[in-house]
Scaffold this motif. Structure first.
Motif, PDB file in Angstrom:
ATOM      1  N   GLN A 107       7.827  23.092  -0.797  1.00 61.73           N
ATOM      2  CA  GLN A 107       6.737  22.405  -0.094  1.00 61.73           C
ATOM      3  C   GLN A 107       5.414  23.146  -0.300  1.00 61.73           C
ATOM      4  N   LYS A 108       5.427  24.469  -0.102  1.00 57.42           N
ATOM      5  CA  LYS A 108       4.202  25.255  -0.219  1.00 57.42           C
ATOM      6  C   LYS A 108       3.729  25.391  -1.671  1.00 57.42           C
ATOM      7  N   SER A 109       4.658  25.426  -2.609  1.00 57.37           N
ATOM      8  CA  SER A 109       4.271  25.492  -4.028  1.00 57.37           C
ATOM      9  C   SER A 109       3.460  24.263  -4.416  1.00 57.37           C
ATOM     10  N   ILE A 110       3.954  23.099  -4.008  1.00 57.81           N
ATOM     11  CA  ILE A 110       3.274  21.845  -4.343  1.00 57.81           C
ATOM     12  C   ILE A 110       1.959  21.728  -3.559  1.00 57.81           C
ATOM     13  N   ALA A 111       1.961  22.136  -2.282  1.00 62.30           N
ATOM     14  CA  ALA A 111       0.737  22.079  -1.473  1.00 62.30           C
ATOM     15  C   ALA A 111      -0.363  22.970  -2.042  1.00 62.30           C
ATOM     16  N   ASN A 112       0.026  24.061  -2.698  1.00 59.40           N
ATOM     17  CA  ASN A 112      -0.956  25.000  -3.239  1.00 59.40           C
ATOM     18  C   ASN A 112      -1.358  24.708  -4.686  1.00 59.40           C
ATOM     19  N   GLY A 113      -0.763  23.666  -5.289  1.00 63.07           N
ATOM     20  CA  GLY A 113      -1.258  23.284  -6.612  1.00 63.07           C
ATOM     21  C   GLY A 113      -0.253  23.070  -7.723  1.00 63.07           C
ATOM     22  N   ILE A 114       1.034  23.289  -7.478  1.00 60.28           N
ATOM     23  CA  ILE A 114       2.023  23.061  -8.538  1.00 60.28           C
ATOM     24  C   ILE A 114       2.332  21.566  -8.645  1.00 60.28           C
ATOM     25  N   ASP A 115       2.369  21.074  -9.891  1.00 60.66           N
ATOM     26  CA  ASP A 115       2.677  19.661 -10.145  1.00 60.66           C
ATOM     27  C   ASP A 115       4.088  19.463 -10.683  1.00 60.66           C
ATOM     28  N   ILE A 116       4.542  20.390 -11.538  1.00 62.52           N
ATOM     29  CA  ILE A 116       5.853  20.270 -12.186  1.00 62.52           C
ATOM     30  C   ILE A 116       6.665  21.517 -11.863  1.00 62.52           C
ATOM     31  N   ILE A 117       7.864  21.323 -11.326  1.00 57.97           N
ATOM     32  CA  ILE A 117       8.750  22.463 -11.053  1.00 57.97           C
ATOM     33  C   ILE A 117       9.956  22.379 -11.990  1.00 57.97           C
ATOM     34  N   ARG A 118      10.073  23.393 -12.848  1.00 54.15           N
ATOM     35  CA  ARG A 118      11.249  23.488 -13.731  1.00 54.15           C
ATOM     36  C   ARG A 118      12.306  24.303 -13.002  1.00 54.15           C
ATOM     37  N   ILE A 119      13.429  23.654 -12.708  1.00 54.58           N
ATOM     38  CA  ILE A 119      14.466  24.258 -11.864  1.00 54.58           C
ATOM     39  C   ILE A 119      15.720  24.522 -12.697  1.00 54.58           C
ATOM     40  N   PHE A 120      16.209  25.764 -12.657  1.00 54.36           N
ATOM     41  CA  PHE A 120      17.443  26.066 -13.397  1.00 54.36           C
ATOM     42  C   PHE A 120      18.371  26.919 -12.552  1.00 54.36           C
ATOM     43  N   ASP A 121      19.621  26.996 -12.978  1.00 56.26           N
ATOM     44  CA  ASP A 121      20.596  27.880 -12.351  1.00 56.26           C
ATOM     45  C   ASP A 121      21.244  28.711 -13.447  1.00 56.26           C
ATOM     46  N   ALA A 122      21.420  29.999 -13.182  1.00 51.04           N
ATOM     47  CA  ALA A 122      21.937  30.916 -14.201  1.00 51.04           C
ATOM     48  C   ALA A 122      23.339  30.543 -14.681  1.00 51.04           C
ATOM     49  N   LEU A 123      24.112  29.841 -13.856  1.00 49.18           N
ATOM     50  CA  LEU A 123      25.473  29.456 -14.242  1.00 49.18           C
ATOM     51  C   LEU A 123      25.577  27.973 -14.615  1.00 49.18           C
ATOM     52  N   ASN A 124      24.438  27.261 -14.596  1.00 48.50           N
ATOM     53  CA  ASN A 124      24.459  25.799 -14.777  1.00 48.50           C
ATOM     54  C   ASN A 124      25.348  25.119 -13.738  1.00 48.50           C
ATOM     55  N   ASP A 125      25.403  25.722 -12.547  1.00 47.73           N
ATOM     56  CA  ASP A 125      26.157  25.114 -11.445  1.00 47.73           C
ATOM     57  C   ASP A 125      25.201  24.152 -10.725  1.00 47.73           C
ATOM     58  N   VAL A 126      25.419  22.858 -10.906  1.00 49.79           N
ATOM     59  CA  VAL A 126      24.465  21.865 -10.376  1.00 49.79           C
ATOM     60  C   VAL A 126      24.374  21.908  -8.848  1.00 49.79           C
ATOM     61  N   ARG A 127      25.384  22.440  -8.187  1.00 47.40           N
ATOM     62  CA  ARG A 127      25.338  22.550  -6.718  1.00 47.40           C
ATOM     63  C   ARG A 127      24.190  23.465  -6.291  1.00 47.40           C
ATOM     64  N   ASN A 128      23.860  24.439  -7.158  1.00 43.06           N
ATOM     65  CA  ASN A 128      22.777  25.378  -6.847  1.00 43.06           C
ATOM     66  C   ASN A 128      21.392  24.795  -7.144  1.00 43.06           C
TER      67      ASN A 128
END
Length: 469
Positions: A107-128
């Motif tokens: 929430q705060k990242s987007i409020a402060n100016g981020i438009d695109i968030i690239r999200i990953f998990d080190a194990l490719n565990d989609v639950r994370n």
């Protein structure tokens, strides 16, 4: 300049991953700001300017507020989307955080100016990834879910395409093939991008590193296969363990159907700005020759460039540099024992350190790190393949493995964090700095107080709330 009919977009990484890869994320906000306005004129798909190790580095080494950096860059990049790298349930830290912290950080990242968030998990565990993806969608950000690319064991084109489809179904707006170790080869890339384009309807972006010397060829084959966006860095901070050079890729595609439409003269002007900075980093020793060349060991042992330098450092501390080759051979064996995780933060550090211990002790798993036990126990999530029972028994004995999403075991943390850092809070975002980095954040807050005693100042977030200090 006219764009081609299949124009490729570029994400410029010079303000984040390029200097993270080459100079340990030490570029200051002051060094960035004078050129951001000119970068904003290029027409980039996005500028990656935050996330990854920038947050930690700002607080720990540069005595800077990462939130203030983001706001200042956003004020100068009015036309270009800003992008960040986000480690799923780890956010920008090194452990799993409760869902309320993840949601508030997004929430705060987007409020402060981020438009695109690239999200990953080190194990490719989609639950994370689920909590961060849902939070990004709720805040109307562009959610780019990443496949942490690796090779060996269960990792195939088919497995990554299946994962890509899963991420699309979870709500991702685009998918990034995140090749953090530079393991992709040109024709493998063509096959993977083509298969993903045939399977998912959302855009595909490709991120790689020049470590193995393959990256520019990889990008060309990805473009031919239909990739939508590629990550590049301005040439003074390109190649080596960084990305391919922006100007060179733009020039290579000029006049073709893939033409980016970017003005090469404008890019050269931006490049000229970074040239003296590069010289400064070399002279100061921040930029080592070790990170500037090609290391084919990356392909042989699937070890990212940053991990290679960490291994050398660990062995030097133990006066055991002669064991380097032995450790490199041990890394793939430990990785297989750990269920074939991709080697990216934090799994790369965990596997690397355990490999060093196995070699130095002269017996495998005679000494076991807390983090190795954590991987085997399931504290980081589900490994790509189940860990063999004999390895589980050797490392955690009769302890039970965690089979649920690890964050399901965490109680909400946000309210407690607010109480703990109340005396230091000067803006709402400070609680997140504290939640992720504890004492490191407190040390920064103390520094900030001392500085603010010298000059009257205010902190303003992107929602125009003013916090007097």
């Amino acid at each position: 300049m006219a764009k081609g009919s299949k124009a490729v977009g570029i994400t410029e990484t010079v303000l984040r991953d390029a200097h993270q890869s080459l100079i340990a994320t030490r570029m200051t906000t002051e060094e960035m700001l004078p050129i951001v306005g000119k970068m904003d004129e290029v027409g980039y798909h996005s500028i990656e300017a935050w996330g990854g190790a920038t947050f930690d580095s700002c607080l720990r080494f540069l005595h800077e507020d990462p939130w203030e950096r983001l706001r200042k860059i956003k004020d100068r990049a009015k036309n270009t989307p800003l992008q960040m790298l986000f480690r799923g349930q780890n956010i920008l830290g090194y452990r799993h955080y409760a869902d309320d912290i993840v949601e508030y950080f997004v929430q705060k990242s987007i409020a402060n100016g981020i438009d695109i968030i690239r999200i990953f998990d080190a194990l490719n565990d989609v639950r994370n990834l689920k909590c961060a993806i849902d939070a990004c969608k709720k805040e109307k950000g562009h959610c780019q879910a990443a496949l942490a690319y690796t090779i060996g064991g269960p990792h195939t084109t088919e497995s990554f395409v299946k994962l890509g489809k899963q991420l699309e179904e979870m709500g991702a707006d685009s998918i990034c093939i995140k090749d953090m170790a530079g393991l992709l080869l040109p024709y493998t890339t063509y096959e993977l991008v083509k298969a993903l384009k045939e399977t998912v309807k959302i855009p595909i972006q490709l991120h790689t590193h020049y470590t193995s010397g393959e990256a520019s060829m990889v990008y060309l084959k990805a473009v031919e296969a239909g990739v939508d966006v590629i990550d590049c860095a301005m040439s003074p901070l390109a190649m080596g363990t960084s990305q391919p050079p922006t100007e060179s890729i733009v020039a290579a595609l000029q006049g073709t159907e893939y033409d980016t439409g970017y003005d090469l003269d404008k890019l050269i002007e931006i490049s000229d700005y970074f040239k003296p900075l590069r010289e400064k980093y070399i002279e100061s020793g921040l930029m080592s020759t070790k990170v500037m060349g090609v290391d084919v060991n990356t392909l042989k042992y699937q070890v990212p460039g940053g991990m290679l330098s960490n291994l050398v450092s660990q062995l030097k501390q133990q006066h055991a540099e002669d064991k380097y080759d032995e450790v490199l051979k041990e890394v793939p064996r430990v990785r297989e024992d750990m269920g074939f995780p991709p080697l990216v933060t934090p799994s790369s550090q965990i596997v690397g350190t355990q490999a060093v211990l196995n070699v130095l002790m002269g017996e495998r798993y005679k000494m076991i790190t807390k983090e190795t036990k954590g991987i085997v126990k399931g504290e980081y999530g589900r490994t790509p393949v189940p860990i063999k029972p004999e390895i589980v028994e050797k490392i955690i004995g009769n302890d039970k493995q965690i089979t649920c999403r690890p964050a399901d075991l965490l109680k909400p943390e946000l309210e407690n964090m607010k109480k703990e850092c109340a005396e230091w809070t000067r803006q709402e975002e400070d609680v997140l700095s504290y939640a992720l980095f504890g004492q490191v954040a407190v040390d920064f807050f103390k520094y900030r107080e001392a500085e603010l005693d010298k000059v009257d100042n205010t902190l303003v977030d992107r929602e125009n709330k003013v916090y007097p200090v």
